[in-house]
Enzyme design. Sequence first.
Site, PDB file in Angstrom:
ATOM      1  N   LYS A 128       2.052   6.003  12.079  1.00 40.66           N
ATOM      2  CA  LYS A 128       1.929   4.543  12.012  1.00 40.66           C
ATOM      3  C   LYS A 128       1.051   4.085  13.160  1.00 40.66           C
ATOM      4  O   LYS A 128       0.961   4.767  14.182  1.00 40.66           O
ATOM      5  CB  LYS A 128       3.307   3.891  12.139  1.00 40.66           C
ATOM      6  CG  LYS A 128       3.391   2.508  11.548  1.00 40.66           C
ATOM      7  CD  LYS A 128       3.731   2.565  10.077  1.00 40.66           C
ATOM      8  CE  LYS A 128       3.685   1.212   9.432  1.00 40.66           C
ATOM      9  NZ  LYS A 128       4.266   1.258   8.081  1.00 40.66           N
ATOM     10  N   ASP A 168      -0.499  -2.661   6.586  1.00 45.15           N
ATOM     11  CA  ASP A 168       0.883  -3.081   6.815  1.00 45.15           C
ATOM     12  C   ASP A 168       0.749  -4.577   7.128  1.00 45.15           C
ATOM     13  O   ASP A 168      -0.261  -5.185   6.747  1.00 45.15           O
ATOM     14  CB  ASP A 168       1.511  -2.267   7.965  1.00 45.15           C
ATOM     15  CG  ASP A 168       3.032  -2.378   8.021  1.00 45.15           C
ATOM     16  OD1 ASP A 168       3.714  -1.658   7.295  1.00 45.15           O
ATOM     17  OD2 ASP A 168       3.557  -3.209   8.807  1.00 45.15           O
TER      18      ASP A 168
HETATM   19  N1  GLU Z   1       2.684   0.273   5.456  1.00 47.99           N
HETATM   20  C1  GLU Z   1       3.232   0.792   4.228  1.00 47.99           C
HETATM   21  C2  GLU Z   1       4.602   1.375   4.497  1.00 47.99           C
HETATM   22  O1  GLU Z   1       5.342   0.839   5.276  1.00 47.99           O
HETATM   23  C3  GLU Z   1       2.265   1.697   3.473  1.00 47.99           C
HETATM   24  C4  GLU Z   1       1.742   2.878   4.198  1.00 47.99           C
HETATM   25  C5  GLU Z   1       0.660   3.636   3.456  1.00 47.99           C
HETATM   26  O2  GLU Z   1       0.321   3.272   2.341  1.00 47.99           O
HETATM   27  O3  GLU Z   1       0.186   4.612   4.034  1.00 47.99           O
HETATM   28  O4  GLU Z   1       5.020   2.334   3.905  1.00 47.99           O
END
Ligand code: GLU
Length: 453
Positions: A128, A168
């Site tokens: 992340k 996100d």
């Molecule tokens: N931010 C999204 C999550 O919390 C998607 C992450 C992604 O698609 O890599 O899963």
Amino acid sequence: MSVHKYIDKVMKSTMQSTPGQTEFYQAVEEVLVTLEPILKAEPKYDQQNILERIVIPERQIIFRVTWMDDAGKIQTNIGYRVQFNSAIGPYKGGLRFHPSVNLGIVKFLGFEQIFKNSLTGLPIGGGKGGSNFDPKGKSDGEIMRFCQSFMLELSKYIGETRDVPAGDIGVGGREIGYMFGEYKRLTGNFEGILTGKGLNWGGSLARTEATGFGSVYFAENILNKQKDSLEGKIAAVSGSGNVAIYTIQKLYDMGAKAVTCSDSRGMIYDKNGIDLDTLKLIKETRRDSLEEYVLIRKNATYLPVHSYPEGTNAVWGVPCDVAFPSATQNELNLADMKNLHKNGCKLVCEGANMPTTPDAIEYMLANKMMFGPAKAANAGGVATSQLEMSQNASMSKWSFADVDSKLRTIMKSIFDLSYDTSKEFGDEGNIMMGANIAGFRKVADSMIDQGAV
Ligand code: GLU
């Protein structure tokens, strides 16, 4: 060592070695406590120090992001990428641009991502990133210059088989576009190093809709198990980003009706059902405040945050059958859960990451409400990101219906796996426990296979 002591020891050393990361501790504790049954059954995880290893990111990158604002002044922000765990695949997870972002927030999100990604059954590790940059009130040019500067540094650490970021909170199609363009300019390579891309340049159909759609599919699976369905249900939904908008859309498809949505300034209550076109116009086209909604839909009410009843989120104060927290972490507390319960809500399905506080979860489970925990319920977004990676790798493009049907199948298999695992470990129907254990087992076993990783 007893399992209790083992968990306690790891919790204590985590808090000692990483002071001040409150949200991260919350995420770790929630997982570790639910792992008790598998830790008891399988002493190998303790013997191999798996918990000690899994709570430490493989790599954390923190960097300065400098960019020029419209007035010609150089501004600074902090950028983060936490590459948490690559036991089952390249790091995968979104980027969040929000003033609240700090290392503890990125770590909580990255930690959850490990188990969520594992649950999808697809080969993706957990990561992340993000920045404390606040996109609110910034011009398009400022957003672009920030994204370019952010990618200038991030580009050194990502790659199709290494780390594939996505969106996100605060990062959508526009930001992904600016970052992708900058990466291409820097490296000269057209590669699938980000997901959530535009449909003309490598993006997947249904990625935008996937998290919201997936969350509703997950809720339908939970209800089906109880011989019930979403048909005719009234839903309270928080948020007004991608997740909330497509949750509301899919709820209508399933014969349910969403009556609330919210943003950082206030909430809308529309008894007749949130009007999707109005919501999309305000949020997707105009990027405006929800206050505008009542100018178009005269029978709806708008309540600003400062008028919410003390200590509560007014979204959770309306009569409803199901609730979809789809905004942000810790947006649904104990008082809110009591309100939901009192008002007849039977199911909480988490579209956001860690939206429900631990005491609220405890109250919900004690009162036999149904629960779709985030790692399972909102995994449809990242799962569809992996489908985008697959299409990029094979240079193909699938239809909307194709991706949507794969998403639906994945959500069903996440539900089945979580349910079956809860049964295997003696607490049938405890989806939170089942999801955490199933997500953990695959990653932990892979770490053991791979030696001292
Ligand atoms: N931010 C999204 C999550 O919390 C998607 C992450 C992604 O698609 O890599 O899963």
